[in-house]
Motif scaffolding. Structure first.
Motif, mmCIF file in Angstrom:
data_model
loop_
_atom_site.group_PDB
_atom_site.id
_atom_site.type_symbol
_atom_site.label_atom_id
_atom_site.label_comp_id
_atom_site.label_asym_id
_atom_site.label_seq_id
_atom_site.Cartn_x
_atom_site.Cartn_y
_atom_site.Cartn_z
ATOM 1 N N ASN A 59 0.993 -7.500 -13.042
ATOM 2 C CA ASN A 59 2.350 -7.326 -13.556
ATOM 3 C C ASN A 59 3.083 -6.190 -12.842
ATOM 4 O OD1 ASN A 59 4.431 -7.910 -15.738
ATOM 5 N ND2 ASN A 59 4.052 -5.748 -16.085
ATOM 6 N N ILE A 60 2.423 -5.042 -12.658
ATOM 7 C CA ILE A 60 3.110 -3.925 -12.012
ATOM 8 C C ILE A 60 3.330 -4.214 -10.527
ATOM 9 C CG2 ILE A 60 2.278 -2.230 -13.677
ATOM 10 C CD1 ILE A 60 0.213 -1.312 -11.721
ATOM 11 N N TRP A 61 2.452 -5.023 -9.913
ATOM 12 C CA TRP A 61 2.720 -5.427 -8.529
ATOM 13 C C TRP A 61 3.947 -6.334 -8.487
ATOM 14 C CZ3 TRP A 61 2.989 -10.388 -6.552
ATOM 15 C CH2 TRP A 61 3.193 -10.460 -5.165
ATOM 16 N N ARG A 62 4.074 -7.232 -9.444
ATOM 17 C CA ARG A 62 5.240 -8.113 -9.478
ATOM 18 C C ARG A 62 6.528 -7.305 -9.640
ATOM 19 N NH1 ARG A 62 8.193 -10.511 -13.484
ATOM 20 N NH2 ARG A 62 6.823 -9.571 -15.055
ATOM 21 N N PHE A 95 1.812 -2.568 3.588
ATOM 22 C CA PHE A 95 0.749 -1.609 3.291
ATOM 23 C C PHE A 95 0.466 -1.563 1.791
ATOM 24 C CE2 PHE A 95 -0.414 2.772 2.095
ATOM 25 C CZ PHE A 95 -1.621 2.884 2.766
ATOM 26 N N THR A 96 1.529 -1.556 0.995
ATOM 27 C CA THR A 96 1.375 -1.518 -0.459
ATOM 28 C C THR A 96 0.664 -2.765 -0.973
ATOM 29 O OG1 THR A 96 3.388 -0.183 -0.667
ATOM 30 C CG2 THR A 96 2.627 -1.337 -2.632
ATOM 31 N N ASP A 97 1.032 -3.924 -0.453
ATOM 32 C CA ASP A 97 0.385 -5.168 -0.873
ATOM 33 C C ASP A 97 -1.105 -5.158 -0.536
ATOM 34 O OD1 ASP A 97 2.776 -6.078 -1.815
ATOM 35 O OD2 ASP A 97 3.170 -7.461 -0.179
ATOM 36 N N ALA A 98 -1.443 -4.616 0.637
ATOM 37 C CA ALA A 98 -2.850 -4.580 1.046
ATOM 38 C C ALA A 98 -3.671 -3.686 0.127
ATOM 39 C CB ALA A 98 -2.956 -4.105 2.499
ATOM 40 N N HIS A 146 6.928 -4.213 -8.708
ATOM 41 C CA HIS A 146 7.135 -3.518 -7.428
ATOM 42 C C HIS A 146 7.747 -4.460 -6.407
ATOM 43 C CE1 HIS A 146 6.079 -1.757 -3.505
ATOM 44 N NE2 HIS A 146 6.063 -0.590 -4.132
ATOM 45 N N HIS A 147 7.278 -5.690 -6.386
ATOM 46 C CA HIS A 147 7.822 -6.679 -5.454
ATOM 47 C C HIS A 147 9.300 -6.937 -5.744
ATOM 48 C CE1 HIS A 147 7.776 -10.063 -2.685
ATOM 49 N NE2 HIS A 147 8.335 -10.805 -3.618
ATOM 50 N N ARG A 148 9.662 -7.010 -7.007
ATOM 51 C CA ARG A 148 11.072 -7.178 -7.362
ATOM 52 C C ARG A 148 11.896 -5.976 -6.903
ATOM 53 N NH1 ARG A 148 11.423 -7.499 -13.399
ATOM 54 N NH2 ARG A 148 13.581 -8.120 -13.076
ATOM 55 N N THR A 149 11.322 -4.777 -7.025
ATOM 56 C CA THR A 149 12.033 -3.566 -6.621
ATOM 57 C C THR A 149 12.329 -3.558 -5.134
ATOM 58 O OG1 THR A 149 10.972 -2.306 -8.412
ATOM 59 C CG2 THR A 149 11.925 -1.041 -6.588
ATOM 60 N N PHE A 150 11.354 -3.987 -4.323
ATOM 61 C CA PHE A 150 11.478 -3.886 -2.866
ATOM 62 C C PHE A 150 11.927 -5.191 -2.217
ATOM 63 C CE2 PHE A 150 9.284 0.017 -3.511
ATOM 64 C CZ PHE A 150 9.507 0.785 -2.377
ATOM 65 N N SER A 151 12.337 -6.160 -3.004
ATOM 66 C CA SER A 151 12.706 -7.456 -2.419
ATOM 67 C C SER A 151 13.918 -7.362 -1.500
ATOM 68 C CB SER A 151 12.976 -8.469 -3.537
ATOM 69 O OG SER A 151 14.037 -8.023 -4.373
#
Length: 230
Positions: A93-96, A40-43, A98-103
């Motif tokens: 950058n902030i999406w990246r 959902f966040t990615d969308a 976030h992706h690291r946080t939720f990996s």
């Protein structure tokens, strides 16, 4: 036929008892699935980063109706193009991050979801100050608005990392790396401090507006130097 014969024919060797019991469905413990929140966040992030280009697209028919040269779509709107590129890089950058946080997040709690929605709100709002940069240039209010949105994003990520640190059972045990979450948390705290300093510089020295965002490179650089030293 005796009762013992009946039991021998239909008891332990009967068709019903020969079938293994159906296992109960496994339910995740500790909250809802983290994968659905990430999708959902990615969308939403993809939609927000796409919206950045729409004001530039609207310039084309306006230039055509004003009988301008095609090159003036670019040369006459450099401020809008610059603000678009800036915010595209910021959201990417902030999406990246976030992706690291939720990996490694397998499950989420209500509080984690709420802070994630706050993070999403900052991403959704960002196209507004982006358009204001193109329209009003180096206006202090616009700069403060833009930096405040970024600060809200970083504070939300810091809060999410703290929840992941203090709430057991949210991370996928197979994907965890020793000290990885603590490193993200430390970097996030340094990013918040760097952004506050960047905001002060942007307001005190207008010529440095938005260029002071380069200070956000320092936390990652400092952590890399520390790792190499060890």
């Amino acid at each position: 036929m005796s009762a013992s014969d009946t039991v021998a024919g239909t008891g332990a060797g009967g068709p019903d008892s020969a079938q293994p019991p159906v296992p109960a469905p496994v339910r995740s413990q500790g909250g809802a699935s983290g994968e659905r929140l990430v999708l959902f966040t990615d969308a939403v992030t993809a939609i927000s980063i796409t919206l950045l280009i729409l004001p530039l697209v609207d310039i084309v028919p306006e230039a055509a109706s004003a009988h301008e040269q095609a090159s003036e779509v670019i040369t006459g709107h450099l401020d809008q193009i610059w603000s678009f590129l800036l915010s595209f890089a910021v959201i990417a950058n902030i999406w990246r991050e976030h992706h690291r946080t939720f990996s490694s997040v397998a499950r989420v709690t209500r509080s984690l979801t709420v802070w994630n929605m706050g993070w999403l709100l900052s991403v959704v709002v960002l196209p507004l100050p982006t358009e204001m940069i193109g329209a009003f240039g180096r206006d202090r209010f616009v700069a403060a608005f833009y930096y405040a949105v970024l600060l809200a994003s970083m504070v939300c990520r810091l809060a999410m990392l703290r929840i992941l640190k203090t709430t057991p059972g949210l991370l996928d045990e197979d994907d965890q790396e020793p000290g990885r979450l603590q490193e993200f948390y430390t970097e996030s705290r340094l990013n918040v401090l760097a952004l506050v300093l960047a905001l002060v510089l942007a307001l005190a020295v207008p010529v440095l507006q938005y260029y002071s965002l380069l200070l956000l490179v320092l936390p990652r650089w400092a952590l890399l130097r520390i790792h190499r030293a060890h």
